[in-house]
Write a protein that holds these residues in place. Structure first.
Motif, mmCIF file in Angstrom:
data_model
loop_
_atom_site.group_PDB
_atom_site.id
_atom_site.type_symbol
_atom_site.label_atom_id
_atom_site.label_comp_id
_atom_site.label_asym_id
_atom_site.label_seq_id
_atom_site.Cartn_x
_atom_site.Cartn_y
_atom_site.Cartn_z
ATOM 1 N N ASN A 172 34.885 47.495 43.099
ATOM 2 C CA ASN A 172 35.726 48.535 42.520
ATOM 3 C C ASN A 172 36.090 48.255 41.070
ATOM 4 O O ASN A 172 37.208 48.446 40.630
ATOM 5 C CB ASN A 172 37.020 48.691 43.336
ATOM 6 C CG ASN A 172 36.761 49.245 44.703
ATOM 7 O OD1 ASN A 172 35.688 49.821 44.952
ATOM 8 N ND2 ASN A 172 37.701 49.085 45.601
ATOM 9 N N LYS A 191 36.587 45.475 39.677
ATOM 10 C CA LYS A 191 37.328 44.239 39.468
ATOM 11 C C LYS A 191 36.371 43.122 39.113
ATOM 12 O O LYS A 191 35.222 43.086 39.535
ATOM 13 C CB LYS A 191 38.113 43.866 40.735
ATOM 14 C CG LYS A 191 39.119 44.933 41.176
ATOM 15 C CD LYS A 191 40.240 45.093 40.175
ATOM 16 C CE LYS A 191 41.301 46.062 40.694
ATOM 17 N NZ LYS A 191 42.408 46.231 39.758
ATOM 18 N N ARG A 192 36.874 42.159 38.379
ATOM 19 C CA ARG A 192 36.015 41.072 37.931
ATOM 20 C C ARG A 192 35.830 40.041 39.020
ATOM 21 O O ARG A 192 36.726 39.791 39.812
ATOM 22 C CB ARG A 192 36.642 40.395 36.702
ATOM 23 C CG ARG A 192 36.627 41.288 35.487
ATOM 24 C CD ARG A 192 37.285 40.602 34.322
ATOM 25 N NE ARG A 192 38.674 40.328 34.613
ATOM 26 C CZ ARG A 192 39.480 39.732 33.742
ATOM 27 N NH1 ARG A 192 39.030 39.335 32.587
ATOM 28 N NH2 ARG A 192 40.740 39.528 34.047
ATOM 29 N N GLU A 193 34.650 39.440 39.036
ATOM 30 C CA GLU A 193 34.363 38.381 39.978
ATOM 31 C C GLU A 193 35.070 37.102 39.551
ATOM 32 O O GLU A 193 35.362 36.902 38.370
ATOM 33 C CB GLU A 193 32.853 38.129 40.041
ATOM 34 C CG GLU A 193 32.068 39.330 40.531
ATOM 35 C CD GLU A 193 32.339 39.639 41.976
ATOM 36 O OE1 GLU A 193 32.480 38.691 42.759
ATOM 37 O OE2 GLU A 193 32.433 40.812 42.318
ATOM 38 N N ASP A 219 44.916 36.506 33.505
ATOM 39 C CA ASP A 219 43.778 36.732 34.403
ATOM 40 C C ASP A 219 42.709 35.664 34.203
ATOM 41 O O ASP A 219 42.096 35.181 35.164
ATOM 42 C CB ASP A 219 43.175 38.116 34.159
ATOM 43 C CG ASP A 219 44.028 39.242 34.731
ATOM 44 O OD1 ASP A 219 45.074 38.947 35.349
ATOM 45 O OD2 ASP A 219 43.645 40.413 34.545
ATOM 46 N N SER A 222 41.566 33.169 37.186
ATOM 47 C CA SER A 222 40.169 33.211 37.605
ATOM 48 C C SER A 222 39.528 31.831 37.501
ATOM 49 O O SER A 222 38.837 31.373 38.422
ATOM 50 C CB SER A 222 39.410 34.218 36.735
ATOM 51 O OG SER A 222 38.062 34.315 37.130
ATOM 52 N N PHE A 228 46.311 36.616 42.771
ATOM 53 C CA PHE A 228 45.299 37.240 41.922
ATOM 54 C C PHE A 228 44.074 37.613 42.757
ATOM 55 O O PHE A 228 43.523 38.721 42.636
ATOM 56 C CB PHE A 228 44.918 36.271 40.802
ATOM 57 C CG PHE A 228 43.748 36.694 39.966
ATOM 58 C CD1 PHE A 228 43.915 37.539 38.879
ATOM 59 C CD2 PHE A 228 42.469 36.222 40.247
ATOM 60 C CE1 PHE A 228 42.828 37.930 38.091
ATOM 61 C CE2 PHE A 228 41.386 36.602 39.469
ATOM 62 C CZ PHE A 228 41.566 37.451 38.389
ATOM 63 N N GLN A 246 44.837 40.533 45.043
ATOM 64 C CA GLN A 246 44.959 41.774 44.276
ATOM 65 C C GLN A 246 43.593 42.328 43.880
ATOM 66 O O GLN A 246 43.373 43.543 43.894
ATOM 67 C CB GLN A 246 45.789 41.522 43.016
ATOM 68 C CG GLN A 246 45.929 42.751 42.122
ATOM 69 C CD GLN A 246 46.642 42.443 40.816
ATOM 70 O OE1 GLN A 246 47.099 41.325 40.585
ATOM 71 N NE2 GLN A 246 46.730 43.427 39.954
ATOM 72 N N HIS A 247 42.662 41.452 43.531
ATOM 73 C CA HIS A 247 41.373 41.904 43.021
ATOM 74 C C HIS A 247 40.324 42.131 44.101
ATOM 75 O O HIS A 247 39.384 42.908 43.888
ATOM 76 C CB HIS A 247 40.841 40.902 41.990
ATOM 77 C CG HIS A 247 41.513 41.008 40.654
ATOM 78 N ND1 HIS A 247 42.832 40.660 40.458
ATOM 79 C CD2 HIS A 247 41.054 41.449 39.461
ATOM 80 C CE1 HIS A 247 43.153 40.879 39.194
ATOM 81 N NE2 HIS A 247 42.098 41.346 38.568
ATOM 82 N N TYR A 248 40.450 41.466 45.254
ATOM 83 C CA TYR A 248 39.383 41.546 46.239
ATOM 84 C C TYR A 248 39.810 42.119 47.583
ATOM 85 O O TYR A 248 39.015 42.788 48.244
ATOM 86 C CB TYR A 248 38.759 40.160 46.442
ATOM 87 C CG TYR A 248 38.407 39.496 45.137
ATOM 88 C CD1 TYR A 248 37.580 40.141 44.218
ATOM 89 C CD2 TYR A 248 38.916 38.258 44.790
ATOM 90 C CE1 TYR A 248 37.278 39.560 42.993
ATOM 91 C CE2 TYR A 248 38.610 37.674 43.574
ATOM 92 C CZ TYR A 248 37.789 38.332 42.678
ATOM 93 O OH TYR A 248 37.505 37.756 41.475
ATOM 94 N N PRO A 280 41.854 46.255 47.096
ATOM 95 C CA PRO A 280 41.005 47.446 46.962
ATOM 96 C C PRO A 280 40.431 47.927 48.287
ATOM 97 O O PRO A 280 40.131 49.110 48.441
ATOM 98 C CB PRO A 280 39.883 46.966 46.024
ATOM 99 C CG PRO A 280 40.514 45.880 45.226
ATOM 100 C CD PRO A 280 41.430 45.177 46.185
ATOM 101 N N LYS A 291 33.591 34.188 46.898
ATOM 102 C CA LYS A 291 34.921 34.203 46.292
ATOM 103 C C LYS A 291 36.026 34.111 47.341
ATOM 104 O O LYS A 291 37.153 33.725 47.026
ATOM 105 C CB LYS A 291 35.117 35.468 45.461
ATOM 106 C CG LYS A 291 34.917 36.762 46.224
ATOM 107 C CD LYS A 291 35.165 37.958 45.318
ATOM 108 C CE LYS A 291 34.790 39.276 45.973
ATOM 109 N NZ LYS A 291 33.371 39.583 45.816
#
Length: 227
Positions: free
Chosen positions: A2, A4-6, A34, A38, A85, A88-90, A93, A123
């Motif tokens: 979606n 979002k960064r890996e 971020d 990451s 983090f 939120q990113h993985y 969504p 991840k």
């Protein structure tokens, strides 16, 4: 996912700061945050929690150790922020997506397939390892992880079940139990079989067969008795 960064993509070069002293612009500060989180996930996966110190993370993120302590206060706090983090990113969504499907079965299948797919990505491994570490080394982090799980995947399954009950498709006597049972059966167990025991293939075909068979069994148990 979606857009979002890996994990690890935060290693991209950040915009240069102005040589003048002063507060970091808000946008740059967010990007730096971020970036640090990451990189933290990457380094924790690479070295393990106990062997990965603030010096290691600072060097990999190309920031000072002082910056890490100013932002996060402690290593445990940094780990917690990194986990948040990742959720939120993985995870969010997936769990925040609109429920698709006309029936309970279709909604459960879609939700389980997406969550299982995310859980099998590289991840996700570091987050799961951090959760295991937190259970014995940082109870306060373990509590936060449980809260995030409750607010994400478990909330998604509970919502689907509640809607199915409201439509008269299924009967559920104990929603709390069935919600957790769904998460275990449809996501945690197949992931364990793929990653740990190796007795289940990671292929989409094998996962779909497992989910279909499991849902047939679970929905039969929740089937509305004929009047």
């Amino acid at each position: 996912m979606n857009g979002k960064r890996e994990i690890g993509s935060g290693a991209a070069k950040l915009p240069d700061r102005s040589p003048r002293r002063g507060r970091i612009p808000q946008e740059l500060a967010a990007q730096l945050g971020d970036h640090i989180l990451s990189i933290t996930l990457v380094e924790l996966e690479r070295h393990g929690v106990d062997a990965c110190g603030m010096d290691t993370i600072a060097a990999a993120a190309k920031v000072s150790k002082r910056t890490l302590y100013q932002r996060y206060g402690s290593k445990n706090s940094l780990i917690l922020h990194a986990i948040e983090f990742a959720f939120q990113h993985y995870i969010e969504p997936v769990t925040a997506a609109t429920l698709h499907g006309k029936t309970v079965r279709e909604q459960l299948l879609r939700a389980a397939n997406r969550l299982l797919d995310v859980s099998l990505q590289p991840k996700a491994a570091v987050v799961i390892d951090l959760a295991k570490w937190a259970m014995t080394h940082a109870p306060e982090i373990a509590v936060k992880i449980r809260q995030m799980t409750d607010e994400g995947p478990m909330h998604l399954f509970r919502t689907i079940l509640e809607q199915g009950v409201a439509r008269g498709e299924i009967i559920v006597d104990d929603l709390d139990f069935m919600t957790l049972f769904m998460l275990d059966t449809l996501v945690r167990i197949p992931r364990f079989r793929v990653v740990t025991t190796g007795d289940m293939s990671k292929s989409a075909k094998a996962r779909r067969r497992y989910l279909d068979q499991s849902l047939d069994f679970l929905l039969q148990a929740m089937k509305k008795a004929p009047e």
